[in-house]
Scaffold this active site. Sequence first.
Site, PDB file in Angstrom:
ATOM      1  N   ARG A   8      12.054  36.089 -25.711  1.00 32.37           N
ATOM      2  CA  ARG A   8      12.774  37.296 -25.294  1.00 32.37           C
ATOM      3  C   ARG A   8      12.149  38.574 -25.863  1.00 32.37           C
ATOM      4  O   ARG A   8      11.958  39.563 -25.146  1.00 32.37           O
ATOM      5  CB  ARG A   8      14.238  37.216 -25.748  1.00 32.37           C
ATOM      6  CG  ARG A   8      15.078  36.220 -24.995  1.00 32.37           C
ATOM      7  CD  ARG A   8      16.502  36.222 -25.533  1.00 32.37           C
ATOM      8  NE  ARG A   8      16.522  35.686 -26.885  1.00 32.37           N
ATOM      9  CZ  ARG A   8      16.946  34.469 -27.207  1.00 32.37           C
ATOM     10  NH1 ARG A   8      17.414  33.679 -26.281  1.00 32.37           N
ATOM     11  NH2 ARG A   8      16.927  34.055 -28.454  1.00 32.37           N
TER      12      ARG A   8
ATOM     13  N   ARG B 154       8.515  37.010 -38.907  1.00 34.57           N
ATOM     14  CA  ARG B 154       8.826  36.530 -40.252  1.00 34.57           C
ATOM     15  C   ARG B 154       7.580  36.693 -41.115  1.00 34.57           C
ATOM     16  O   ARG B 154       6.458  36.387 -40.678  1.00 34.57           O
ATOM     17  CB  ARG B 154       9.251  35.053 -40.229  1.00 34.57           C
ATOM     18  CG  ARG B 154      10.678  34.827 -39.735  1.00 34.57           C
ATOM     19  CD  ARG B 154      11.729  35.359 -40.717  1.00 34.57           C
ATOM     20  NE  ARG B 154      13.093  35.099 -40.298  1.00 34.57           N
ATOM     21  CZ  ARG B 154      13.875  35.951 -39.633  1.00 34.57           C
ATOM     22  NH1 ARG B 154      13.433  37.160 -39.306  1.00 34.57           N
ATOM     23  NH2 ARG B 154      15.119  35.621 -39.328  1.00 34.57           N
TER      24      ARG B 154
ATOM     25  N   GLU C  25      10.077  38.716 -49.536  1.00 35.05           N
ATOM     26  CA  GLU C  25      10.922  39.889 -49.288  1.00 35.05           C
ATOM     27  C   GLU C  25      11.967  39.972 -50.380  1.00 35.05           C
ATOM     28  O   GLU C  25      12.606  38.964 -50.664  1.00 35.05           O
ATOM     29  CB  GLU C  25      11.633  39.754 -47.946  1.00 35.05           C
ATOM     30  CG  GLU C  25      10.755  40.163 -46.810  1.00 35.05           C
ATOM     31  CD  GLU C  25      11.449  40.085 -45.452  1.00 35.05           C
ATOM     32  OE1 GLU C  25      12.698  40.157 -45.401  1.00 35.05           O
ATOM     33  OE2 GLU C  25      10.739  39.940 -44.469  1.00 35.05           O
TER      34      GLU C  25
ATOM     35  N   HIS D 143      12.354  45.348 -43.373  1.00 38.43           N
ATOM     36  CA  HIS D 143      13.033  44.419 -42.464  1.00 38.43           C
ATOM     37  C   HIS D 143      14.228  45.096 -41.763  1.00 38.43           C
ATOM     38  O   HIS D 143      15.388  44.698 -41.934  1.00 38.43           O
ATOM     39  CB  HIS D 143      13.487  43.157 -43.233  1.00 38.43           C
ATOM     40  CG  HIS D 143      13.703  41.960 -42.343  1.00 38.43           C
ATOM     41  ND1 HIS D 143      13.485  40.659 -42.746  1.00 38.43           N
ATOM     42  CD2 HIS D 143      14.118  41.871 -41.053  1.00 38.43           C
ATOM     43  CE1 HIS D 143      13.770  39.822 -41.752  1.00 38.43           C
ATOM     44  NE2 HIS D 143      14.160  40.544 -40.714  1.00 38.43           N
TER      45      HIS D 143
END
Length: 330
Positions: free
Chosen positions: A157, A238, A267, A286
């Site tokens: 998507r 990611r 992260e 993020h």
Amino acid sequence: MAKPRVFVTRIIPDEGLAMLRDQVEMQVWQDELPPPRAVMLREARANDGLVTLLTDKIDAELMDANPRLLVVSNHAVGFDNIDIPAATARGLPIGNTPGVLTDTTADFAFTLLMSSARRISEAVDYVRAGKWKTWGPKLLTGPDVHGATLGLIGFGRIGQGMAKRASGFGMRVLYYDVYRREDLEKSMGVTYADLDSLYRESDFISIHTDLNDSTRRMINARAFAQMKRTAIVINTARGPIVDPNALYDALQSGTIGGAALDVTDPEPLPLSSPLYSLPNCLIVPHIAIASVATRAKMSEMAAANLLAGLRGEKLPTCVNPEVYERGVRK
Ligand code: DGY
């Protein structure tokens, strides 16, 4: 009858919390940082359902802490924080929030593409540092976006959303995905390419695949070596898909032209990371899905999944629907 008990691991938007308030006994973790492991285990033991974030590790130990934990609803489309096979084996349905964040993420990935091409963060730093003395013919030049070739790694998507945006800029779009989408190639004006050709031919490479064993460190020294010296790599998927050491070497040596990262490994990326020292590496925390409307819709989807799971109904968006064939926890 007593209301089901629920633990929400962070303050999610009020739209979602409002759906839960009358229906459940709810505890919401108030801290900005995720609940420590001991708290997660305690709350898993004490509750019938959890609303979790991608920063919460949901593994077999936690699932076994309470065999009456009926549902885990992840407030994210990604679910690499959850051991899905372990959940399925235990009859535990896991919810996620697909769809609502597609366009918001694609908007942001395109923003990163434009910003790194046209050196926006360097330009802002330049002005703020008082270096703007005059108009310079060679000042802060970068590649054109229009007419350039965009290589998409992953054509689900969000990858498709990027292709739509790229077509408005007259870009040539290549894509690689384990599932070739011949049905979309003509209508969307995109061309399938194997990875090596995509690396060689793209001016911009944007990553839109999930994190799994075959994509971890997929963008490594071998990949960078094949890219154009001017290539810009964008990652909104990611962090661990990109090898951070190889990325540093590639940026620093001029093997590639730039990178724009919404996600990093780890992260948050510690301030000691050498990536921060590189002007051609744009890093943001993020935030690809951080539009007010999208975050609100995600919270509603997470609440709807949680409530369905507590009622023993099928989750509207379930990551492991095979649990319903095997029998869910009761
Ligand atoms: C997701 O939903 O997986 C996003 O990465 C969260 O920002």
